[in-house]
Design a protein around this motif. Structure first.
Motif, mmCIF file in Angstrom:
data_model
loop_
_atom_site.group_PDB
_atom_site.id
_atom_site.type_symbol
_atom_site.label_atom_id
_atom_site.label_comp_id
_atom_site.label_asym_id
_atom_site.label_seq_id
_atom_site.Cartn_x
_atom_site.Cartn_y
_atom_site.Cartn_z
ATOM 1 N N GLN C 59 -57.856 17.634 33.605
ATOM 2 C CA GLN C 59 -57.682 16.340 32.928
ATOM 3 C C GLN C 59 -58.977 15.513 32.977
ATOM 4 N N HIS C 60 -59.920 15.885 33.855
ATOM 5 C CA HIS C 60 -61.192 15.158 33.940
ATOM 6 C C HIS C 60 -62.262 15.762 33.025
ATOM 7 N N PHE C 61 -61.899 16.791 32.275
ATOM 8 C CA PHE C 61 -62.794 17.359 31.251
ATOM 9 C C PHE C 61 -62.618 16.510 30.000
ATOM 10 N N ARG C 62 -63.387 15.407 29.945
ATOM 11 C CA ARG C 62 -63.175 14.433 28.875
ATOM 12 C C ARG C 62 -64.420 13.575 28.699
ATOM 13 N N GLU C 63 -64.443 12.846 27.595
ATOM 14 C CA GLU C 63 -65.555 11.956 27.313
ATOM 15 C C GLU C 63 -65.268 10.575 27.908
ATOM 16 N N ASP C 64 -66.343 9.805 28.038
ATOM 17 C CA ASP C 64 -66.204 8.472 28.606
ATOM 18 C C ASP C 64 -67.269 7.581 27.968
ATOM 19 N N PRO C 65 -66.901 6.373 27.558
ATOM 20 C CA PRO C 65 -67.888 5.521 26.861
ATOM 21 C C PRO C 65 -69.115 5.194 27.714
ATOM 22 N N ASP C 66 -68.941 5.047 29.032
ATOM 23 C CA ASP C 66 -70.099 4.725 29.870
ATOM 24 C C ASP C 66 -71.042 5.922 29.997
ATOM 25 N N VAL C 67 -70.456 7.118 30.110
ATOM 26 C CA VAL C 67 -71.289 8.324 30.155
ATOM 27 C C VAL C 67 -72.056 8.466 28.844
ATOM 28 N N GLU C 68 -71.350 8.224 27.746
ATOM 29 C CA GLU C 68 -72.007 8.370 26.435
ATOM 30 C C GLU C 68 -73.129 7.348 26.259
ATOM 31 N N ARG C 69 -72.958 6.165 26.819
ATOM 32 C CA ARG C 69 -74.023 5.163 26.765
ATOM 33 C C ARG C 69 -75.264 5.670 27.494
ATOM 34 N N CYS C 70 -75.081 6.225 28.673
ATOM 35 C CA CYS C 70 -76.216 6.801 29.417
ATOM 36 C C CYS C 70 -76.882 7.903 28.594
ATOM 37 N N GLN C 71 -76.067 8.716 27.967
ATOM 38 C CA GLN C 71 -76.623 9.826 27.188
ATOM 39 C C GLN C 71 -77.408 9.322 25.979
ATOM 40 N N ARG C 72 -76.909 8.256 25.349
ATOM 41 C CA ARG C 72 -77.659 7.683 24.219
ATOM 42 C C ARG C 72 -78.997 7.130 24.685
ATOM 43 N N ALA C 73 -78.991 6.475 25.860
ATOM 44 C CA ALA C 73 -80.251 5.941 26.402
ATOM 45 C C ALA C 73 -81.237 7.087 26.670
ATOM 46 N N HIS C 74 -80.720 8.162 27.245
ATOM 47 C CA HIS C 74 -81.569 9.316 27.556
ATOM 48 C C HIS C 74 -82.101 9.962 26.271
ATOM 49 N N ARG C 75 -81.215 10.112 25.307
ATOM 50 C CA ARG C 75 -81.619 10.716 24.039
ATOM 51 C C ARG C 75 -82.697 9.888 23.349
ATOM 52 N N ASN C 76 -82.515 8.566 23.350
ATOM 53 C CA ASN C 76 -83.513 7.707 22.730
ATOM 54 C C ASN C 76 -84.854 7.819 23.466
ATOM 55 N N ASP C 77 -84.802 7.951 24.780
ATOM 56 C CA ASP C 77 -86.033 8.164 25.547
ATOM 57 C C ASP C 77 -86.713 9.465 25.139
ATOM 58 N N MET C 78 -85.917 10.523 25.020
ATOM 59 C CA MET C 78 -86.486 11.810 24.612
ATOM 60 C C MET C 78 -87.191 11.667 23.261
ATOM 61 N N GLU C 79 -86.557 10.954 22.345
ATOM 62 C CA GLU C 79 -87.090 10.832 20.989
ATOM 63 C C GLU C 79 -88.337 9.964 20.930
ATOM 64 N N ASN C 80 -88.567 9.137 21.963
ATOM 65 C CA ASN C 80 -89.691 8.215 21.900
ATOM 66 C C ASN C 80 -90.731 8.441 22.980
ATOM 67 N N ILE C 81 -90.280 8.734 24.205
ATOM 68 C CA ILE C 81 -91.248 8.912 25.288
ATOM 69 C C ILE C 81 -91.967 10.256 25.149
ATOM 70 N N VAL C 82 -91.260 11.297 24.726
ATOM 71 C CA VAL C 82 -91.903 12.608 24.592
ATOM 72 C C VAL C 82 -93.038 12.575 23.558
ATOM 73 N N PRO C 83 -92.826 12.006 22.356
ATOM 74 C CA PRO C 83 -93.973 11.890 21.441
ATOM 75 C C PRO C 83 -95.117 11.061 22.030
ATOM 76 N N PHE C 84 -94.773 10.038 22.830
ATOM 77 C CA PHE C 84 -95.817 9.235 23.474
ATOM 78 C C PHE C 84 -96.665 10.089 24.408
ATOM 79 N N LEU C 85 -96.012 11.012 25.150
ATOM 80 C CA LEU C 85 -96.762 11.884 26.060
ATOM 81 C C LEU C 85 -97.817 12.675 25.297
ATOM 82 N N PHE C 86 -97.498 13.065 24.075
ATOM 83 C CA PHE C 86 -98.455 13.805 23.249
ATOM 84 C C PHE C 86 -99.516 12.864 22.673
ATOM 85 N N LEU C 87 -99.061 11.804 22.015
ATOM 86 C CA LEU C 87 -100.005 10.893 21.359
ATOM 87 C C LEU C 87 -100.974 10.273 22.372
#
Lengths: 165, 165, 165
Positions: C59-87
């Motif tokens: 029953q704990h195999f499920r989504e959660d809005p707070d977890v998804e918020r963390c994941q969105r923050a992480h994803r946005n970091d990947m999309e922006n910080i990784v290109p910065f590492l190159f540039l």
């Protein structure tokens, strides 16, 4: 021609060692992408309606737990292997001993391989989480050593700026 | 000042060529992010309740197929362009001929542009998948060439370690 | 040994400054991953059935809005910080002044920190979006400067090829 530069870079054995394991990990990520595609074809579960239509109809435009598992493995790799590509490259420049550096790279490499295996083969928890944690140890170690190495320059820069040295 | 280093790096024409196409691809990824934001505003579909509330109310805190399409395009770029940034940089250091290297970079660049076009404009399958596969060819080629170049160093390291050379 | 190379690289104060902020941002991304894991444990919301089973049942195999918020923050970091590492790394090689370069890196660093804070603490819109936009400014600036620096080499390559110089 930058020839001398290239030779210097490749003669940096730590860097060559880092490149070796890094490229293997990049290939591993490519293989996850191929597996994801194969699972999509086998389970007939496509992320795009245009793909579903080509493979039998819009009913195949749907999610699938096996596809999502591959995607989570790939995502976790992106979040961990990509920062390693950066940290390892910079770490190679701060002059660590070859034996210590290779230990860092090898631990990361082996436990990221185990992580993928644990993810895709659904190994019993907490195998995957443990592999993730152990692979993070060399990354944190490299990050700390890099900060120690550049902060002296960063500080001297800063002092230099302030005092117009 | 590292001045001599910088000149060396930029005088490496292969590296300059790589940087040129890479930066264009990074800008392309930034443009996908901008498009995603515009689609969110136009379709009024926000990923966060605080954004939805600012744009009319919590009913706009929802998913949207067009937004998800942009996100899939962006995700696929992350999974493919980011490894290219690493492979291409290292490949530039192993001394390939300029003509061969440029062919690698150009094929990747053109087919990743086509991939994005096929994704966002919903071109008929399998245009997008074909673009993906063709863009992978230079990446695999670079990976293999890099492994061949560094494995000789890696092996000599290893032998050196064993025999205390 | 590549020793001289390493010293050259670290004596490039712009590069050291870039590495300093980059490593801090990579550590920030690692911290988001740790927070995501903690939220999963606290909310008992797991992405994999094998994890859920270890922590009390499927029953704990499920989504959660707070977890998804963390994941969105992480994803946005990947999309922006990784290109910065190159540039940022490439930008360090084209010989910018230390003061200008540090301003680029610092603006990016500070506004990406604010972005994460705004994401995870649900700060009022449009704080997060503004932080994102401002952090993009130095990235676009670096991209443009890099293109200007290498396009002269790229062009001379091209002309050289055509005329067999």
């Amino acid at each position: 021609m930058g020839r001398s530069y290239q030779i210097m870079m490749l003669e940096n054995k730590v860097f060559s060692c880092f490149v070796f394991y890094s490229v293997l990990l990049v290939i591993k990520m490519y293989i996850i992408a191929i597996i994801t595609g194969q699972v999509r074809l086998r389970k007939k579960a496509f992320a795009n309606p245009e793909d579903a239509q080509r493979h039998g109809g819009l009913q195949h435009f749907r999610e699938d737990p096996d596809v999502e598992r591959c995607q989570r493995a790939h995502r976790n790799d992106m979040e961990n292997i990509v920062p390693f590509l950066f940290l390892g490259a910079v770490y190679s420049l701060i002059g660590p001993s070859l034996a210590v550096a290779r230990a860092h790279f090898l631990v990361f490499f082996l436990f990221r391989m185990l992580h993928t295996l644990a993810y895709l083969c659904v190994l019993r928890a907490p195998t995957r989480s443990l592999a993730y944690v152990i692979a993070q140890v060399p990354c944190i170690s490299m990050a700390v050593q890099i900060l120690a190495a550049v902060s002296s320059y960063a500080c001297s820069d800063f002092i230099g700026d302030r005092f117009n040295l």
